[in-house]
Design an enzyme around this catalytic site. Structure first.
Site, PDB file in Angstrom:
ATOM      1  N   LYS A 203       0.812  -0.916  -0.435  1.00  0.00           N
ATOM      2  CA  LYS A 203       0.271   0.134   0.107  1.00  0.00           C
ATOM      3  C   LYS A 203       0.455   1.195  -0.136  1.00  0.00           C
ATOM      4  O   LYS A 203       1.591   1.127   0.059  1.00  0.00           O
ATOM      5  CB  LYS A 203      -0.996  -0.286   1.221  1.00  0.00           C
ATOM      6  CG  LYS A 203      -2.161  -1.201   1.610  1.00  0.00           C
ATOM      7  CD  LYS A 203      -2.752  -0.949  -0.386  1.00  0.00           C
ATOM      8  CE  LYS A 203      -4.046  -2.349  -0.596  1.00  0.00           C
ATOM      9  NZ  LYS A 203      -4.551  -3.101   0.188  1.00  0.00           N
TER      10      LYS A 203
HETATM   11  C1  LIG Z   1      -5.458  -4.265   0.555  1.00  0.00           C
HETATM   12  C2  LIG Z   1      -7.434  -3.293   0.671  1.00  0.00           C
HETATM   13  C3  LIG Z   1      -7.750  -3.934   2.191  1.00  0.00           C
HETATM   14  C4  LIG Z   1      -7.465  -4.637   2.877  1.00  0.00           C
HETATM   15  O1  LIG Z   1      -6.351  -4.556   3.963  1.00  0.00           O
HETATM   16  P1  LIG Z   1      -5.232  -5.383   4.753  1.00  0.00           P
HETATM   17  O2  LIG Z   1      -4.589  -4.301   5.433  1.00  0.00           O
HETATM   18  O3  LIG Z   1      -4.766  -6.079   4.303  1.00  0.00           O
HETATM   19  O4  LIG Z   1      -6.255  -5.974   5.762  1.00  0.00           O
HETATM   20  C5  LIG Z   1      -9.366  -3.919   2.033  1.00  0.00           C
HETATM   21  N1  LIG Z   1      -9.574  -3.738   0.422  1.00  0.00           N
HETATM   22  C6  LIG Z   1      -9.145  -3.328  -0.241  1.00  0.00           C
HETATM   23  C7  LIG Z   1      -9.750  -2.271  -1.487  1.00  0.00           C
HETATM   24  C8  LIG Z   1      -7.911  -3.368  -0.360  1.00  0.00           C
HETATM   25  O5  LIG Z   1      -7.221  -3.033  -1.372  1.00  0.00           O
END
Ligand SMILES: *Cc1c(COP(=O)(O)O)cnc(C)c1O
Length: 407
Positions: A203
Site C-alpha cells: 500500500k
Molecule cells: C488491501 C485492501 C484491503 C485489506 O487491507 P489489509 O490491511 O490487508 O486488511 C481492503 N480493501 C481493499 C480495497 C484493499 O486493497
C-alpha cells in the site's frame, strides 16, 4: 532499497505474480529507506514491543495528515472495518451496501459482523461504486454504505453522503488505496463517518501489516479502542507504565487487533514521506497516461481532475475486440519480465461467496466487464521513467500479439 533479494509472494494474497528478483520490472517494490530502518531499530532498542508510544504518536500524526479528530491504529484495514461495524452494533438483521469490485475482506467483514452485504454495481469509467445503484439497493434494513475508493480515485462522496444523511445511514469508507486522496479538496479520512486505511506491504505507506480507522466521532473511536484489545477498559493500555495498575476489567468480548510499536515506528517514518511518495506515484501515472493515450485497444483509468488521486494502482483495460485478450497480454508481459496484477476478481466470483448462493455471474455486469479487461501495471515511487516506457512499449506490442524477441 536494493530490491535484489528474492521476496516470495505472501501465501494468502494475490498481489504478487512472481518472485521479485525474477522480474525485470516487478509489479511492486517497497520503498524502505535507512531512516525507516533506524526508526524500527530505535523502537526495538527502547524495549517497547507491543502497542506503546509509537502507536500513540502514529495515531496523532495520521489524524493530522488525514484531517480527522481521532485515529485508531490497528493491525489491518480489514480489522479497522470490522471493528467499526461492531462498534456501531451493525449485525444480524442489518444490511450494508458495498461494491463487488473490491478485495474480498470488504465484504467478509460485513458477514463476520453478522450483517448482510448488499452489493451495488460500479461505474465503468473509474471502477467506483455507482450512487444510483446504491440508491436502488436501499431497504428498511440498510444501516451503512461501505464505498471503496478504487485505485486511489475517490468515490462520488457528495451523492453517497446525500443518500446516507437523509436516511441516517453510516458511511464507512474503505480507504485502503486512498491515503492522501482528496475529494474536491478534502482529504479522505475527513469525509464519511469513518475511513479505514491499509498499511499492508504494497500500500502507499506500509507497516508490513497494519491499518487505521479515522473518524471525528469520539464515541466510535473509544469503543473501537476497547474492542481492539480484548474488550479491556481503556486503562489497560497503561498497565505497563510506571504507576500502572495490575487491575483491569474485560468490559465486553473484544478482539486482538492492535499494532506492535516497531510497526508503528515504521509507519511514522513512512508517513513523513507520504506526500513525496504520492507525488512520485503520480509522476509515473502521468507518464503512463501520456504514453498510452492514443492506443485504440486500451481503456485508461478515468479520474476527475477536481480530485487528487493517490495513484495506488494504475489499472488499464484491454478493450473487447483487441487482437489479444487480457490473459494473453498478462502472459506476454510476464514473458518479457514485467510483473502485473489484476484488481479485482469480483467478490461474487470467489468460491466462498458463490457458495453463499446470494449472487450469480451476470448480477453486476459493469464490474464483470471491468474485470475482464483489467490489468494493474507496475506502479511504485521508485519507478524510473525508463521503466514506465519499457512497460508501455511491451504493453502496446503485447496487445497487438507481437511476440517478445527471443533473449
Ligand atoms: C488491501 C485492501 C484491503 C485489506 O487491507 P489489509 O490491511 O490487508 O486488511 C481492503 N480493501 C481493499 C480495497 C484493499 O486493497
Amino acid at each position: 532499497m536494493s530490491g535484489a533479494q528474492v521476496r516470495r509472494e505472501p501465501a494468502s494474497c494475490g498481489w504478487y505474480t512472481a518472485p521479485v528478483a525474477e522480474l525485470r520490472i516487478p509489479f511492486f517494490r517497497p520503498s524502505i529507506t535507512e531512516e525507516d530502518v533506524a526508526a524500527v531499530a530505535a523502537c526495538l532498542r527502547s524495549g517497547w514491543l507491543t502497542s506503546g508510544p509509537n502507536v500513540a504518536a502514529f495515531e496523532r500524526e495520521l489524524a493530522d495528515y488525514v484531517g480527522a479528530r481521532f485515529v485508531n491504529v490497528v493491525n489491518s484495514c480489514t480489522a479497522a472495518m470490522h471493528l467499526a461495524l461492531r462498534a456501531w452494533d451493525i449485525g444480524p438483521g442489518d444490511e450494508v451496501i458495498t461494491t463487488p469490485y473490491t478485495f474480498a475482506s470488504t465484504v467478509t467483514v460485513i458477514l463476520h459482523a453478522g450483517a448482510e452485504p448488499v452489493l451495488a454495481d460500479i461505474r465503468s469509467h473509474d471502477g467506483n461504486i455507482d450512487p444510483a445503484e446504491v440508491e436502488r439497493r436501499l431497504s428498511p434494513r440498510t444501516k451503512a454504505v461501505l464505498p471503496v475508493h478504487f485505485a486511489g480515485e475517490p468515490c462520488d462522496m457528495d451523492a453517497i453522503l446525500d443518500i446516507a444523511r437523509s436516511r441516517g445511514l453510516k458511511v464507512l469508507e474503505d480507504a485502503a488505496h486512498a491515503l492522501g486522496t482528496k475529494y474536491r479538496g478534502r482529504m479522505v479520512g475527513s469525509i464519511g463517518d469513518a475511513a479505514a486505511f491499509s498499511f499492508y506491504a504494497t500500500k502507499n505507506i506500509t507497516t508490513g501489516e497494519g491499518g487505521a480507522l479515522a473518524t471525528d466521532d469520539e464515541a466510535l473511536s473509544e469503543r473501537v479502542r476497547v474492542l481492539t484489545l480484548h474488550g479491556m477498559t481503556k486503562d489497560a493500555w497503561h498497565r505497563y507504565d510506571a504507576g500502572g495498575s495490575w487491575r483491569y476489567d474485560i468490559q465486553e468480548l473484544g478482539f486482538k487487533d492492535n499494532l506492535p510499536d516497531p510497526a508503528a515506528a515504521l509507519g511514522r517514518s513512512q508517513l513523513r514521506r507520504a506526500e513525496a511518495l504520492r507525488a512520485r506515484r503520480e509522476r509515473a501515472a502521468r507518464r503512463y497516461l501520456e504514453q498510452l493515450r492514443d492506443d485504440p485497444y486500451l481503456i485508461l483509468p478515468g479520474f476527475d481532475p477536481r480530485n487528487r488521486h493517490a495513484w495506488h494502482l494504475f489499472v488499464v483495460r484491454v478493450r473487447d475486440g483487441a487482437p489479444r485478450g487480457r490473459d494473453d497480454v498478462i502472459r506476454e508481459l510476464a514473458a518479457r519480465g514485467i510483473g502485473t496484477s489484476v484488481h479485482f476478481i469480483p467478490v461474487h466470483f470467489h468460491s466462498a461467496f458463490r457458495r453463499l448462493g446470494r449472487w450469480r455471474e451476470g448480477d453486476f455486469p459493469v464490474a464483470e466487464a471491468f474485470f475482464r479487461g483489467a490489468i494493474s501495471l507496475p506502479l511504485y515511487p521508485d519507478m524510473t521513467d525508463a521503466e514506465v516506457d519499457t512497460v508501455c512499449e511491451a504493453l502496446r506490442e503485447a496487445v497487438r500479439g507481437k511476440p517478445a524477441l527471443a533473449s
